[in-house]
Each structure stands twice: as C-alpha cells, then as structure tokens.
Design a protein around this motif. Sequence first.
Motif, PDB file in Angstrom:
ATOM      1  N   SER A  40       0.734  -1.167   0.119  1.00 18.39           N
ATOM      2  CA  SER A  40       0.116  -0.186  -0.060  1.00 18.39           C
ATOM      3  C   SER A  40       0.953   1.229  -0.086  1.00 18.39           C
ATOM      4  CB  SER A  40      -1.148  -0.053   1.253  1.00 18.39           C
ATOM      5  OG  SER A  40      -0.281   0.101   2.267  1.00 18.39           O
ATOM      6  N   HIS A  41       1.885   1.007   0.341  1.00 18.24           N
ATOM      7  CA  HIS A  41       3.099   2.374   0.234  1.00 18.24           C
ATOM      8  C   HIS A  41       3.486   2.504  -0.969  1.00 18.24           C
ATOM      9  CE1 HIS A  41       3.654   2.053   4.973  1.00 18.24           C
ATOM     10  NE2 HIS A  41       2.727   2.401   4.730  1.00 18.24           N
ATOM     11  N   SER A  86       4.171   6.435  -2.829  1.00 18.29           N
ATOM     12  CA  SER A  86       5.629   6.957  -2.417  1.00 18.29           C
ATOM     13  C   SER A  86       6.372   7.460  -3.763  1.00 18.29           C
ATOM     14  CB  SER A  86       6.550   5.893  -1.901  1.00 18.29           C
ATOM     15  OG  SER A  86       5.775   5.815  -0.622  1.00 18.29           O
ATOM     16  N   PRO A  87       6.884   6.632  -4.716  1.00 17.98           N
ATOM     17  CA  PRO A  87       7.684   7.148  -5.782  1.00 17.98           C
ATOM     18  C   PRO A  87       6.920   7.903  -6.709  1.00 17.98           C
ATOM     19  CG  PRO A  87       7.417   4.704  -5.734  1.00 17.98           C
ATOM     20  CD  PRO A  87       6.704   5.119  -4.599  1.00 17.98           C
ATOM     21  N   ARG A  88       5.643   7.807  -6.838  1.00 17.18           N
ATOM     22  CA  ARG A  88       5.144   8.403  -7.797  1.00 17.18           C
ATOM     23  C   ARG A  88       4.031   9.278  -7.358  1.00 17.18           C
ATOM     24  NH1 ARG A  88       4.784   2.889  -8.504  1.00 17.18           N
ATOM     25  NH2 ARG A  88       6.121   1.937 -10.204  1.00 17.18           N
ATOM     26  N   ILE A  89       4.308  10.144  -6.341  1.00 18.71           N
ATOM     27  CA  ILE A  89       3.024  11.016  -5.539  1.00 18.71           C
ATOM     28  C   ILE A  89       3.155  12.200  -6.593  1.00 18.71           C
ATOM     29  CG2 ILE A  89       4.851  12.041  -4.302  1.00 18.71           C
ATOM     30  CD1 ILE A  89       2.349  11.914  -2.056  1.00 18.71           C
ATOM     31  N   PHE A 120      -1.034  16.810  -0.517  1.00 20.07           N
ATOM     32  CA  PHE A 120       0.128  17.285  -1.259  1.00 20.07           C
ATOM     33  C   PHE A 120       0.770  18.227  -0.893  1.00 20.07           C
ATOM     34  CE2 PHE A 120      -3.002  15.297  -4.272  1.00 20.07           C
ATOM     35  CZ  PHE A 120      -2.096  14.459  -5.412  1.00 20.07           C
ATOM     36  N   ASP A 121       0.172  19.349  -0.115  1.00 13.99           N
ATOM     37  CA  ASP A 121       0.812  20.391   0.810  1.00 13.99           C
ATOM     38  C   ASP A 121       1.762  19.739   1.863  1.00 13.99           C
ATOM     39  OD1 ASP A 121      -0.495  22.121  -0.962  1.00 13.99           O
ATOM     40  OD2 ASP A 121      -2.006  22.477   0.709  1.00 13.99           O
ATOM     41  N   ALA A 122       1.156  18.729   2.316  1.00 10.10           N
ATOM     42  CA  ALA A 122       2.029  17.936   3.536  1.00 10.10           C
ATOM     43  C   ALA A 122       3.169  17.318   2.862  1.00 10.10           C
ATOM     44  CB  ALA A 122       1.314  17.297   4.356  1.00 10.10           C
ATOM     45  N   TYR A 123       3.199  16.752   1.639  1.00 14.33           N
ATOM     46  CA  TYR A 123       4.172  16.083   0.771  1.00 14.33           C
ATOM     47  C   TYR A 123       5.335  17.086   0.705  1.00 14.33           C
ATOM     48  CZ  TYR A 123       6.779  13.708  -2.796  1.00 14.33           C
ATOM     49  OH  TYR A 123       7.829  13.146  -3.581  1.00 14.33           O
ATOM     50  N   HIS A 124       4.825  18.260   0.105  1.00 15.82           N
ATOM     51  CA  HIS A 124       5.833  19.216  -0.359  1.00 15.82           C
ATOM     52  C   HIS A 124       6.502  20.025   0.993  1.00 15.82           C
ATOM     53  CE1 HIS A 124       5.477  18.586  -4.545  1.00 15.82           C
ATOM     54  NE2 HIS A 124       4.106  18.402  -4.302  1.00 15.82           N
ATOM     55  N   ALA A 125       5.772  20.130   2.131  1.00 16.78           N
ATOM     56  CA  ALA A 125       6.230  20.871   2.980  1.00 16.78           C
ATOM     57  C   ALA A 125       7.062  19.919   4.002  1.00 16.78           C
ATOM     58  CB  ALA A 125       4.973  21.488   3.965  1.00 16.78           C
ATOM     59  N   ASP A 126       6.831  18.645   3.856  1.00 18.05           N
ATOM     60  CA  ASP A 126       7.716  17.599   4.845  1.00 18.05           C
ATOM     61  C   ASP A 126       8.615  17.020   4.322  1.00 18.05           C
ATOM     62  OD1 ASP A 126       8.273  16.311   7.302  1.00 18.05           O
ATOM     63  OD2 ASP A 126       6.566  15.108   7.356  1.00 18.05           O
ATOM     64  N   ASN A 127       9.451  17.485   3.481  1.00 10.49           N
ATOM     65  CA  ASN A 127      10.775  16.876   2.804  1.00 10.49           C
ATOM     66  C   ASN A 127      10.065  15.530   2.045  1.00 10.49           C
ATOM     67  OD1 ASN A 127      13.301  16.662   2.251  1.00 10.49           O
ATOM     68  ND2 ASN A 127      13.849  15.619   3.911  1.00 10.49           N
ATOM     69  N   LYS A 128       9.067  15.722   1.386  1.00 12.10           N
ATOM     70  CA  LYS A 128       8.621  14.815   0.416  1.00 12.10           C
ATOM     71  C   LYS A 128       8.232  13.608   1.123  1.00 12.10           C
ATOM     72  CE  LYS A 128      10.866  16.751  -3.552  1.00 12.10           C
ATOM     73  NZ  LYS A 128      10.310  17.157  -4.669  1.00 12.10           N
ATOM     74  N   PRO A 134       5.384  11.102   2.195  1.00 13.38           N
ATOM     75  CA  PRO A 134       4.129  10.684   1.471  1.00 13.38           C
ATOM     76  C   PRO A 134       3.057  10.223   2.803  1.00 13.38           C
ATOM     77  CG  PRO A 134       5.763   9.108   1.020  1.00 13.38           C
ATOM     78  CD  PRO A 134       6.432   9.866   1.854  1.00 13.38           C
ATOM     79  N   GLU A 135       3.512  10.097   3.958  1.00 10.00           N
ATOM     80  CA  GLU A 135       2.709   9.672   5.061  1.00 10.00           C
ATOM     81  C   GLU A 135       1.426  10.057   4.952  1.00 10.00           C
ATOM     82  OE1 GLU A 135       2.045   6.647   7.545  1.00 10.00           O
ATOM     83  OE2 GLU A 135       4.005   6.863   6.503  1.00 10.00           O
ATOM     84  N   LYS A 136       0.926  11.291   5.056  1.00 12.28           N
ATOM     85  CA  LYS A 136      -0.298  11.721   4.781  1.00 12.28           C
ATOM     86  C   LYS A 136      -1.200  11.181   3.682  1.00 12.28           C
ATOM     87  CE  LYS A 136      -0.376  15.621   8.056  1.00 12.28           C
ATOM     88  NZ  LYS A 136      -0.610  16.709   8.267  1.00 12.28           N
ATOM     89  N   MET A 137      -0.584  11.137   2.496  1.00 17.23           N
ATOM     90  CA  MET A 137      -1.117  10.636   1.424  1.00 17.23           C
ATOM     91  C   MET A 137      -1.381   9.082   1.380  1.00 17.23           C
ATOM     92  SD  MET A 137      -2.851  11.200  -1.540  1.00 17.23           S
ATOM     93  CE  MET A 137      -2.000  12.852  -2.123  1.00 17.23           C
TER      94      MET A 137
END
Length: 96
Positions: free
Chosen positions: A10-11, A15-18, A62-70, A72-75
């Motif tokens: 599920s990860h 992860s690599p394609r977000i 998406f905002d969390a991904y970019h703000a948190d050093n990529k 992907p945990e929230k997504m």
Amino acid sequence: METGKTHHRSHRPASPRIRVHSPLIDGNGRTGRLLLNFELIKNGLLPIDIKFTDRRKYYDCFDAYHADNKNPEKMVSLIAEYEKVELERYIKIIKQ
C-alpha cells in the motif's frame, strides 16, 4: 520499488509516484485520480473514489508532502483509509 527497500504494497503506489498524481496545472484532477487508480490496480489494490467532500483533505496531503521533505505519509494514510472502505464494501457484496 526502485529503492530496493521492502515496503507494504500500500506504500508503493503513493511513495515514488506521488508527483504524477498531484493536482494537474490545468485543474484536471480527474486525470490525476485516474492515474492514481491505475497505479493502485497495477499493485494489486482496489481502485478508490476520492469523494468531492474530501478534496480539501486530498489537497492537504500534497501540501504536506511538499512541506515535509517529500514525506508521503499523509497521502498513504488517506489512500489506506479509502482502500479499507472499498475492501469492506467488496466483502459486504460477496457475503450477500
């Protein structure tokens, strides 16, 4: 995954394609969600339906991904929630 690390499946899709699934510049989120579902199915998971009412939560991922050093945990968590709902729906159908 390309990194050689072992992750729960599920990860893998998120992860690599977000970046592929981020809201597109032209605003066509349907295409991004279609690509997301393609990746989920390709990895043996169920397609999901991100509800219109959850779009803010989806965009926040998406905002969390970019703000948190990529990170992907929230997504990944959002996708996992939807996967659980879909799995429960499928099980209910099968039991009928």
